[in-house]
Design an enzyme around this catalytic site. Structure first.
Site: not given
Ligand code: NAP
Ligand code: HSE
Length: 440
Positions: A12-13, A126, A129, A202, A302
């Site tokens: 996904t990322v 970055e 979280v 987180k 997402g």
């Protein structure tokens, strides 16, 4: 001169990151100087959301972190091992790191940041979280002259999405979780989302950065949303609250160098700034002296939002490399790092035990429907120094009386000892639910 990027992961990322790097038009011009040199995956035959030349795809991730041509490693594979080992090897090889892996950073930041300092490289996180919300760099840089008093927020997109749909549509937990997985919000093992572990990772990271010290993740208590059912959602609504999974970190008054850090579902007054943060959105409320309250809001999970954060970190490192700031050397020859961008701990924090913390509580009891039951509950709470804000008997359920209690702010230890005594009462059928309530 361009900068070569090695990507560990194209899920996904990873795919979201490639998508931004491949479409630089109208974005920051420095993006055009970032070249994806190699991409590491598990399967070479899997269909991908983005197209990358097969010549740069590999299942040999060690070859990426050992490639002398690569300047920056983007770790978006997740999990602890082999991600930890690969990152440490990359650091030892003088490569800068961008990672979205909060589970790894929360548990191994000490080892990773120390290695980065030793080898003069940056580890930026970055995306770890708040998905697309810029919160890590603002805490490290824009808010760094403040004395931070508290950081609290909705920091898991999957559970906020689930809770929102349960409230708005009366949807079933399992169906909504499947949708969150399909949309790419959930972790590979979604129990990390549902049981609060992801939010605990987180809040540990946020606490370490906000308060400037090491936080032992294993000491951070976390409760997830499995116990939040239809009854609690309905009662919260009736009482003027919404239920959100919150990560909370604040300075503790009980002892020096001690923080109260925890994750739990929480009843928030509808007027609270976090109460209207819905769906996959996250929000983090920071309170500092002298800035006061600052709230960060945006999509918490997402592909696109998370890749926005990953590529911002990539650009930060590329910008530093371009102006050659990391070429300045210390006496021992290590590159001099930007002290606001590099992560370093100034102290070690203890975590205050839950029993010592103060909170308001909501509890729902199922009891026999007999005269005097409410009085018995009230007396028991009073005996344990637990003052009640309200106690109401609702409808009968399966022949039992349903009694809902909201306390004033009390010590958790006192509240738990009252519950232990109530559990022994022969009029009690069950303690159906216990949740914390955020004071107004
Ligand atoms: P994902 O969709 O499961 O993708 C993981 C990728 O890593 C896949 O491409 C997989 O290869 C590769 N991979 C995993 N283990 C590997 C191994 N041992 N060897 C080789 N390749 C391996 O995960 P994701 O959702 O992108 O999440 C990645 C990281 O970002 C995690 O740390 C997660 O916590 C974090 N994160 C995710 C989000 C989000 O919204 N999804 C937001 C913030 C942070 P294959 O494709 O071949 O299986
Ligand atoms: N699974 C995580 C979430 C991804 O739902 O918030 C973003 O960190």
């Amino acid at each position: 001169m361009g900068f070569k990027v090695g990507l560990l992961g194209l899920g996904t990322v990873g795919a979201g990151t490639v998508q931004i790097l491949q479409t630089p038009d109208q974005r920051h011009p420095l993006l055009t100087e970032l070249e994806i040199h190699k991409v590491g995956v598990r399967s070479l035959s899997k269909a991908r959301d983005v197209s990358v030349p097969s010549s740069i795809l590999t299942t040999d991730l060690a070859s990426i972190v050992n490639d002398p041509e690569i300047d920056i490693i983007v770790e978006v594979m997740g999990g602890i091992e082999p991600a930890r080992e690969l990152i440490l090897t990359a650091i030892a090889n003088g490569k800068h790191i961008v990672t979205a892996n909060k589970a790894l950073i929360a548990k191994h930041s000490d080892e990773i940041f120390s290695a980065a300092e030793k080898h003069g490289v940056y580890v930026l996180l970055e995306a770890a979280v708040g998905g697309g919300i810029p919160v890590i760099e603002p805490l490290k840089q824009s808010l760094c002259s403040n004395r931070i008093q508290s950081v609290m927020g909705i920091i898991n997109g999957t559970t906020n999405y689930i809770l929102t749909r349960m409230v708005n549509e009366g949807a079933e937990f399992a169906d909504v979780l499947a949708d969150a997985q399909r949309l790419g919000y959930a972790e590979a093992d979604p129990t990390a989302d549902v049981d609060g572990g992801d939010a605990a990772d987180k809040i540990s990271i946020l606490a370490a950065l906000a308060f400037g010290g090491r936080v032992d993740r294993s000491q951070v208590s976390c409760e997830g949303i499995r116990e939040v059912g239809r009854s609690e959602i309905a009662y919260a609504e009736k009482l003027g609250f919404v239920i959100k999974l919150l990560g909370i970190a604040e300075r503790s008054d009980s002892a020096p160098n001690t923080l109260a850090v925890r994750v739990h579902p929480t009843l928030l007054p509808k007027s609270h700034p976090l109460a209207n943060v819905n769906d996959v959105y996250n929000a983090i409320l920071v309170e500092g002296d002298p800035v006061g309250q600052v709230m960060f809001f945006g999509r918490g999970a997402g592909a696109g939002p998370t890749a926005s954060a990953v590529t911002a970190d990539l650009l930060n490192i590329a910008a530093l490399l371009k102006v050659g700031r990391d070429c300045a050397k210390q006496a021992d020859g290590t590159p001099l790092l930007d002290p606001l961008l590099a992560c370093a701990y100034r102290q070690e924090f203890a975590i205050a035990p839950l029993e010592t913390l103060e909170s308001k509580f909501y509890a729902r009891f199922l009891t026999q429907d007999l005269p005097g039951v409410i009085g018995k509950l009230g007396t028991c709470f009073g005996d344990h120094h637990v003052s009640l804000e309200s106690i109401v008997q609702a409808d009968k359920r399966d022949g039992l009386a349903e009694i809902v209690v909201v306390t004033h702010v009390v010590k958790e230890g006192d509240f738990r000892s009252a519950l232990a005594e109530i559990e022994q009462m022969n009029v009690l059928s069950s303690i159906a639910s216990v949740l914390r309530v955020l004071p107004t």
